[in-house]
Design a protein around this motif. Structure first.
Motif: not given
Lengths: 265, 96
Positions: A163, A66-67, A167, A77, A62-63, A80, A156, A69-70, A73-74, B77, B90, B87, B83-84, A159, A59
């Motif tokens: 988020a 994903r962290e 999490r 963003i 996996r966390i 861009r 931003k 990946k996030l 992505k940030r 944004i 998971t 979680f 992605e959020i 958010r 687990y």
């Protein structure tokens, strides 16, 4: 008539036979399936305590994935948005330069028509008024853009913060569930009970995550406010500019004789 | 080939086409990108004050085309929504 009745009776018997056969098969298979499920559940419950540490690390991995990946992505963003702003700033500067050149041509041609001192004076005043009105409009628009961008940046940050809280709360709840399960396993609590409790805690954490996530997405309403504020500021800048231009035109025209209107004969 | 065969053949082909459209994943729409902003050409100078004033109004429209583009940035944004949301996936209770 007799033939029809006979045929119906035969069909009815067939349906009865098929139905009976189906029920018999279901009667055998369903309990078998339930038994298999229970056996599987029991096996899982027994194995739960043995594999708890493996499950915890699985687990955590996996966390972490994903962290990553996030975060990727940030960064995407942010890049861009920065690229767009930079490109738009360059484009706006180009456009303004193009219009400045064009206006100079207009001024030159207009100046040629000023003959008397009064007209030359009126031309200079007009040029000054137009130049000031344009500078003022551009400054107001630039400010509206800056304010909007600051708002976007703030949204931003908000958010990201929301988020991250979401999490962390979820991750902590799951970790607590794992820890409790480990403690119970060490204390010799019935594995089936531990597993049931663990699953309930996971479900509760997931449900909370979903509820909070939906709430977080409402931050988007802030964007609408930003867009409207910016729109209003730009509209005001344009309205002020139009008023200033109208005044300048009226004052300029007062120094020049009215241009003859071409007659259509 | 009989009429019946032809009809069955057409139905089979139609069903196959429908299945292809129904089961194959549709391509995702491209992410919002900076669109090509239209350019407005400045009018030629005439020496008339009205034309100069009119030119400044056209200038506003030209700027606005670009400025309005900025509103689309707000959509960027929330590009991390998936992605959020991930979680929450998971952990799957059916694994235990």
């Amino acid at each position: 008539m007799t033939l029809v009745k006979l045929s119906m009776r035969v069909n009815f018997k067939k349906i009865l036979k098929t139905g009976f056969l189906g029920l018999t098969i279901a009667g055998v298979l369903v309990p078998l399936w339930i038994f298999a499920q229970n056996a599987n559940d029991n096996q899982k419950a027994k194995g739960f305590c043995n594999s708890i540490s493996n499950l915890t690390s699985k687990y955590d991995q996996r966390i972490t994935d994903r962290e990553t990946k996030l975060e990727t992505k940030r960064v995407e963003i942010t890049n861009r948005i920065a690229e767009r702003w930079e490109a738009r700033d360059e484009k706006l500067a180009e456009k303004r330069e193009k219009w400045d050149e064009n206006r100079e041509e207009h001024f030159d041609k207009l100046e040629e028509k000023a003959e008397t001192d009064e007209q030359k004076q009126a031309f200079l005043a007009f040029k000054q008024a137009v130049t000031a009105a344009i500078a003022s409009r551009r400054a107001a628009i630039d400010k509206a853009i800056d304010d909007f961008r600051q708002g976007v940046e703030q949204a931003k940050i908000d958010r990201k913060s929301a988020a991250d809280t979401l999490r962390n709360t979820f991750r902590n709840s799951i970790r607590a569930a794992f820890q409790k399960a480990e403690t119970d396993c060490d204390a010799g609590v019935d594995p089936a009970t531990i597993r049931t409790n663990f699953r309930a805690e996971v479900n509760a954490a997931k449900e909370k995550f979903e509820t909070d996530r939906k709430e977080m997405e409402k931050l988007q309403d802030m964007m609408k406010t930003l867009i409207n504020t910016r729109k209003e500021a730009i509209e005001k800048a344009i309205d002020d500019f139009k008023t200033a231009m109208e005044t300048a035109r009226t004052e300029f025209k007062a120094a020049f004789p009215p241009e003859p209107v071409p007659l259509n004969e | 080939m009989t009429m019946k065969t032809v009809v069955i053949f057409i139905i089979v082909i139609a069903v196959l086409i429908l299945m292809v459209f129904a089961f194959f994943p549709k391509p995702l729409p491209p992410p919002p990108g900076p669109s090509q902003v239209m350019e407005i050409k400045p009018p030629t100078a005439t020496g008339k004050v009205d034309d100069l004033v009119a030119a400044t109004m056209v200038e506003i429209s030209d700027e606005e085309l670009l400025i309005k583009e900025e509103e689309k940035d707000t959509a960027l944004i929330s590009l991390d929504s998936q992605e959020i949301s991930d979680f929450g996936q998971t952990i799957n209770e059916s694994e235990f």
